[in-house]
Motif scaffolding. Structure first.
Motif, PDB file in Angstrom:
ATOM      1  N   LEU A   1      38.218 -11.991 -54.062  1.00  0.00           N
ATOM      2  CA  LEU A   1      39.383 -11.358 -54.677  1.00  0.00           C
ATOM      3  C   LEU A   1      39.031 -10.659 -55.991  1.00  0.00           C
ATOM      4  N   ARG A   2      37.921 -11.055 -56.597  1.00  0.00           N
ATOM      5  CA  ARG A   2      37.514 -10.458 -57.869  1.00  0.00           C
ATOM      6  C   ARG A   2      36.397  -9.419 -57.686  1.00  0.00           C
ATOM      7  N   THR A   3      36.195  -9.015 -56.443  1.00  0.00           N
ATOM      8  CA  THR A   3      35.102  -8.080 -56.129  1.00  0.00           C
ATOM      9  C   THR A   3      35.648  -6.699 -55.811  1.00  0.00           C
ATOM     10  N   ARG A   4      34.988  -5.681 -56.343  1.00  0.00           N
ATOM     11  CA  ARG A   4      35.367  -4.305 -56.035  1.00  0.00           C
ATOM     12  C   ARG A   4      34.114  -3.518 -55.645  1.00  0.00           C
ATOM     13  N   VAL A   5      34.344  -2.438 -54.923  1.00  0.00           N
ATOM     14  CA  VAL A   5      33.251  -1.583 -54.446  1.00  0.00           C
ATOM     15  C   VAL A   5      33.353  -0.217 -55.088  1.00  0.00           C
ATOM     16  N   GLU A   6      32.211   0.313 -55.530  1.00  0.00           N
ATOM     17  CA  GLU A   6      32.123   1.681 -56.028  1.00  0.00           C
ATOM     18  C   GLU A   6      31.086   2.435 -55.201  1.00  0.00           C
ATOM     19  N   ASN A   7      31.311   3.736 -55.045  1.00  0.00           N
ATOM     20  CA  ASN A   7      30.405   4.562 -54.238  1.00  0.00           C
ATOM     21  C   ASN A   7      29.828   5.695 -55.092  1.00  0.00           C
ATOM     22  N   PRO A   8      28.729   5.452 -55.796  1.00  0.00           N
ATOM     23  CA  PRO A   8      28.115   6.511 -56.609  1.00  0.00           C
ATOM     24  C   PRO A   8      27.719   7.707 -55.742  1.00  0.00           C
ATOM     25  N   GLU A   9      27.862   8.896 -56.280  1.00  0.00           N
ATOM     26  CA  GLU A   9      27.571  10.109 -55.514  1.00  0.00           C
ATOM     27  C   GLU A   9      26.113  10.193 -55.083  1.00  0.00           C
ATOM     28  N   ASP A  10      25.215   9.607 -55.863  1.00  0.00           N
ATOM     29  CA  ASP A  10      23.793   9.698 -55.517  1.00  0.00           C
ATOM     30  C   ASP A  10      23.375   8.643 -54.489  1.00  0.00           C
ATOM     31  N   ASN A  11      24.303   7.762 -54.097  1.00  0.00           N
ATOM     32  CA  ASN A  11      23.973   6.687 -53.159  1.00  0.00           C
ATOM     33  C   ASN A  11      24.410   7.101 -51.753  1.00  0.00           C
ATOM     34  N   VAL A  12      23.543   7.816 -51.071  1.00  0.00           N
ATOM     35  CA  VAL A  12      23.854   8.388 -49.757  1.00  0.00           C
ATOM     36  C   VAL A  12      23.767   7.300 -48.687  1.00  0.00           C
ATOM     37  N   PRO A  13      24.685   7.293 -47.701  1.00  0.00           N
ATOM     38  CA  PRO A  13      24.639   6.287 -46.631  1.00  0.00           C
ATOM     39  C   PRO A  13      23.499   6.553 -45.652  1.00  0.00           C
ATOM     40  N   ASN A  14      22.307   6.211 -46.081  1.00  0.00           N
ATOM     41  CA  ASN A  14      21.094   6.480 -45.329  1.00  0.00           C
ATOM     42  C   ASN A  14      20.158   5.289 -45.542  1.00  0.00           C
ATOM     43  N   PHE A  15      19.722   4.655 -44.461  1.00  0.00           N
ATOM     44  CA  PHE A  15      18.917   3.441 -44.590  1.00  0.00           C
ATOM     45  C   PHE A  15      17.562   3.674 -45.262  1.00  0.00           C
ATOM     46  N   ASN A  16      17.161   4.923 -45.394  1.00  0.00           N
ATOM     47  CA  ASN A  16      15.872   5.198 -46.006  1.00  0.00           C
ATOM     48  C   ASN A  16      15.979   5.463 -47.505  1.00  0.00           C
ATOM     49  N   THR A  17      17.185   5.811 -47.973  1.00  0.00           N
ATOM     50  CA  THR A  17      17.333   6.194 -49.383  1.00  0.00           C
ATOM     51  C   THR A  17      18.371   5.380 -50.147  1.00  0.00           C
ATOM     52  N   MET A  18      19.215   4.632 -49.477  1.00  0.00           N
ATOM     53  CA  MET A  18      20.309   3.937 -50.149  1.00  0.00           C
ATOM     54  C   MET A  18      19.801   2.832 -51.074  1.00  0.00           C
ATOM     55  N   TYR A  19      20.683   2.398 -51.963  1.00  0.00           N
ATOM     56  CA  TYR A  19      20.390   1.278 -52.841  1.00  0.00           C
ATOM     57  C   TYR A  19      21.662   0.469 -53.026  1.00  0.00           C
ATOM     58  N   CYS A  20      21.539  -0.667 -53.652  1.00  0.00           N
ATOM     59  CA  CYS A  20      22.724  -1.456 -54.027  1.00  0.00           C
ATOM     60  C   CYS A  20      22.521  -1.993 -55.435  1.00  0.00           C
ATOM     61  N   GLU A  21      23.554  -1.838 -56.225  1.00  0.00           N
ATOM     62  CA  GLU A  21      23.555  -2.394 -57.578  1.00  0.00           C
ATOM     63  C   GLU A  21      24.722  -3.365 -57.691  1.00  0.00           C
ATOM     64  N   VAL A  22      24.446  -4.553 -58.199  1.00  0.00           N
ATOM     65  CA  VAL A  22      25.478  -5.585 -58.358  1.00  0.00           C
ATOM     66  C   VAL A  22      25.627  -5.916 -59.838  1.00  0.00           C
ATOM     67  N   GLU A  23      26.859  -5.836 -60.321  1.00  0.00           N
ATOM     68  CA  GLU A  23      27.153  -6.203 -61.716  1.00  0.00           C
ATOM     69  C   GLU A  23      28.161  -7.344 -61.711  1.00  0.00           C
ATOM     70  N   VAL A  24      27.862  -8.382 -62.479  1.00  0.00           N
ATOM     71  CA  VAL A  24      28.745  -9.542 -62.578  1.00  0.00           C
ATOM     72  C   VAL A  24      29.179  -9.692 -64.029  1.00  0.00           C
ATOM     73  N   GLU A  25      30.493  -9.738 -64.243  1.00  0.00           N
ATOM     74  CA  GLU A  25      31.043  -9.925 -65.585  1.00  0.00           C
ATOM     75  C   GLU A  25      31.619 -11.332 -65.692  1.00  0.00           C
ATOM     76  N   MET A  26      31.327 -12.022 -66.798  1.00  0.00           N
ATOM     77  CA  MET A  26      31.753 -13.398 -66.998  1.00  0.00           C
ATOM     78  C   MET A  26      32.909 -13.476 -68.005  1.00  0.00           C
ATOM     79  N   ALA A  27      33.580 -14.593 -67.988  1.00  0.00           N
ATOM     80  CA  ALA A  27      34.739 -14.785 -68.867  1.00  0.00           C
ATOM     81  C   ALA A  27      34.361 -14.729 -70.344  1.00  0.00           C
ATOM     82  N   ASP A  28      33.120 -15.095 -70.684  1.00  0.00           N
ATOM     83  CA  ASP A  28      32.697 -15.079 -72.090  1.00  0.00           C
ATOM     84  C   ASP A  28      32.212 -13.706 -72.528  1.00  0.00           C
ATOM     85  N   GLY A  29      32.353 -12.685 -71.666  1.00  0.00           N
ATOM     86  CA  GLY A  29      31.944 -11.337 -72.017  1.00  0.00           C
ATOM     87  C   GLY A  29      30.538 -10.975 -71.574  1.00  0.00           C
ATOM     88  N   GLN A  30      29.784 -11.968 -71.114  1.00  0.00           N
ATOM     89  CA  GLN A  30      28.429 -11.695 -70.651  1.00  0.00           C
ATOM     90  C   GLN A  30      28.463 -10.856 -69.371  1.00  0.00           C
TER      91      GLN A  30
END
Length: 487
Positions: free
Chosen positions: A381-410
């Motif tokens: 429920l606290r997860t969202r998806v973003e689609n950067p323009e440079d991240n093409v849906p291609n198994f040879n070039t795609m990437y994934c970036e994960v960002e986690v924000e904590m309650a203490d601001g970290q």
């Protein structure tokens, strides 16, 4: 019609049959001499992995449903069902049910351009091999397997659209059925003309919509590809004819791609230095049973978790306020709240959150008790998806970036460009064999697991491939029944 225009028409017809004819000739003329060490090594890895995920898949509900249906049909010819002691079916049905097993958990290999190459071929070849008066050798099986892989690889390279994550047709149902036809035609030693007919018939079986992704029906696409490719070859053997320019025409195989540009197979088959697609492009072998895109997310999320644990050994998922996944745009694998295991296998969000909670994703991650965890549902429920323009849906070039924000601001971020198991970063032989053994051991006794691994490792030197098939039916249940005390 004038003589000049008549000549032009005949010339045009010849040109429009060139690609199909070149494929028919190639399928018929490929020989073991064309194989090389790289292709043999990679294809044996694919075969071993496919057998393992197929054996594990024979324990799934979708396999049981399809088996219940397939057992209605009987014939004089019969072929083995993997992991089912003493059970045989008509060869087409055996290819169908074993193909379903391979893809039932989305655990089978994946190629680029996108498809699952092995599951459409190996079940068809093994089913056919059992019906032949002269059992094929391991080397003949390897050659036919590589022919089927090669035809798929060549066909996918006729379209730029095919290089991206598919939107309309599920690729194994398109190129897989053609690969199955090519492979079984090779095992039957069909003539170039008969190989052309097999491809023409197979093309009329091809195609399945992506709308059935993330459902129990998706594994049927691979099962159907195996079965229908075999059936196309057997119909061609009986003399059934199709369009002899099926690969050349926009109204032929070109209907599946909007930018279809077919090319003849090179004439280099006349020598033994043929360059196989598998030689240039290895396959991805999955570490857990889910859509390939999930593996980037899982590795990035596991890396974030490791960072958080270094700074906070008492990391508590309830303190996570937001998870952001930066992934390619692809609707059918963007599933915020999956409710079934098949939806979870096609959910960026589920894979990312599972890896954050556990540090990895595994076979067990998709079990009911794991999917129903309160911590997982809250994190989704606290997860969202973003689609950067440079991240093409291609198994040879795609990437994934994960960002986690904590309650203490970290905040912690990790990015995965190439996961372990990708063709750029293949599994070690030890890890691939380990995956096979873990999967196969759910059905086979340890002696059979070791025997299959040894046979595949030495496949090109095995005089009769049916020895491999016999071990696939040596299941634990049969041994337990034999050893059980009798009243």
């Amino acid at each position: 019609m004038s003589q000049v225009s008549s000549l032009c028409v005949r010339k045009d017809m010849m040109l429009h049959k060139a690609v199909t004819q070149s494929f028919g000739a190639a399928i018929s003329n490929w020989s073991p001499a064309h194989l090389n060490n790289t292709v043999v090594h990679r294809s044996k890895r694919m075969i071993l992995d496919t057998l393992g995920v197929g054996l594990l898949g024979s324990t799934t509900p979708v396999f049981s449903t399809a088996l219940q249906y397939s057992r209605r049909y009987k014939t004089q010819e019969s072929s083995s069902v993997w992991g089912q002691a003493g059970l045989s079916l008509p060869p087409q049905s055996a290819a169908f049910i074993n193909g379903i097993a391979v893809h039932s958990m989305d655990f089978d290999d994946t190629w680029h351009p996108a498809t699952h190459p092995s599951g459409a071929i190996l079940p068809a070849l093994l089913a056919l091999a059992e019906t032949l008066p002269q059992r094929p050798s391991g080397l003949e099986l390897l050659l036919a397997f590589n022919v089927g892989i090669e035809v798929q690889g060549r066909l996918m390279r006729f379209s730029r659209e095919a290089h991206h994550i598919p939107r309309r047709f599920h690729p194994p149902a398109v190129v897989g059925v053609m690969g199955s036809a090519a492979a079984t035609a090779k095992l039957l030693n069909l003539s170039p003309t008969q190989c052309v007919e097999a491809l023409a018939v197979a093309a009329s079986y091809a195609g399945a919509p992506m709308a059935n992704a993330a459902t129990q029906t998706k594994p049927l696409h691979v099962g159907n590809a195996a079965r229908q490719g075999l059936e196309a070859t057997q119909l061609a053997l009986l003399g059934l004819e199709g369009n002899k320019a099926i690969l050349d025409l926009p109204s032929g195989f070109g209907v599946f791609y909007g930018d279809y540009t077919p090319v003849e197979l090179a004439a280099e088959l006349q020598n033994t230095s043929y360059k196989w697609v598998l030689e240039e492009q290895d396959v991805a072998v999955k570490r857990f049973p889910a859509h390939l895109g999930m593996h980037w997310v899982a590795d990035a999320a596991a890396a974030v978790r490791a960072q958080l644990l270094l700074e906070k050994p008492t990391f508590n998922p309830s303190e996570v306020t937001r998870v952001t996944l930066k992934v390619p745009s692809s609707k059918y694998i963007n599933r915020p709240l999956p409710t079934t295991e098949h939806e979870a296998r096609h959910s960026f969000q589920f894979s990312g959150c599972s890896a954050l909670l556990d540090g990895h994703v595994s076979v067990d991650s998709f079990s009911g008790h794991q999917m129903e965890r309160k911590a997982l549902k809250e994190l989704l429920l606290r997860t969202r998806v973003e689609n950067p323009e440079d991240n093409v849906p291609n198994f040879n070039t795609m990437y994934c970036e994960v960002e986690v924000e904590m309650a203490d601001g970290q905040s912690c971020t990790a990015r995965c460009d190439t996961f372990y198991g990708h063709w750029r970063k293949p599994l070690s032989q030890e890890d691939l064999v380990g995956k096979f053994k873990a999967n196969a051991a759910t059905v086979l006794p340890l002696e059979a697991v070791e025997a299959v691994a040894n046979i595949v490792e030495n496949l090109e030197r095995i005089p009769d491939c049916s020895v491999l098939i016999s071990y696939l039916q040596t299941c634990k249940q049969m041994l337990q029944a034999v050893s059980a005390p009798h009243c």
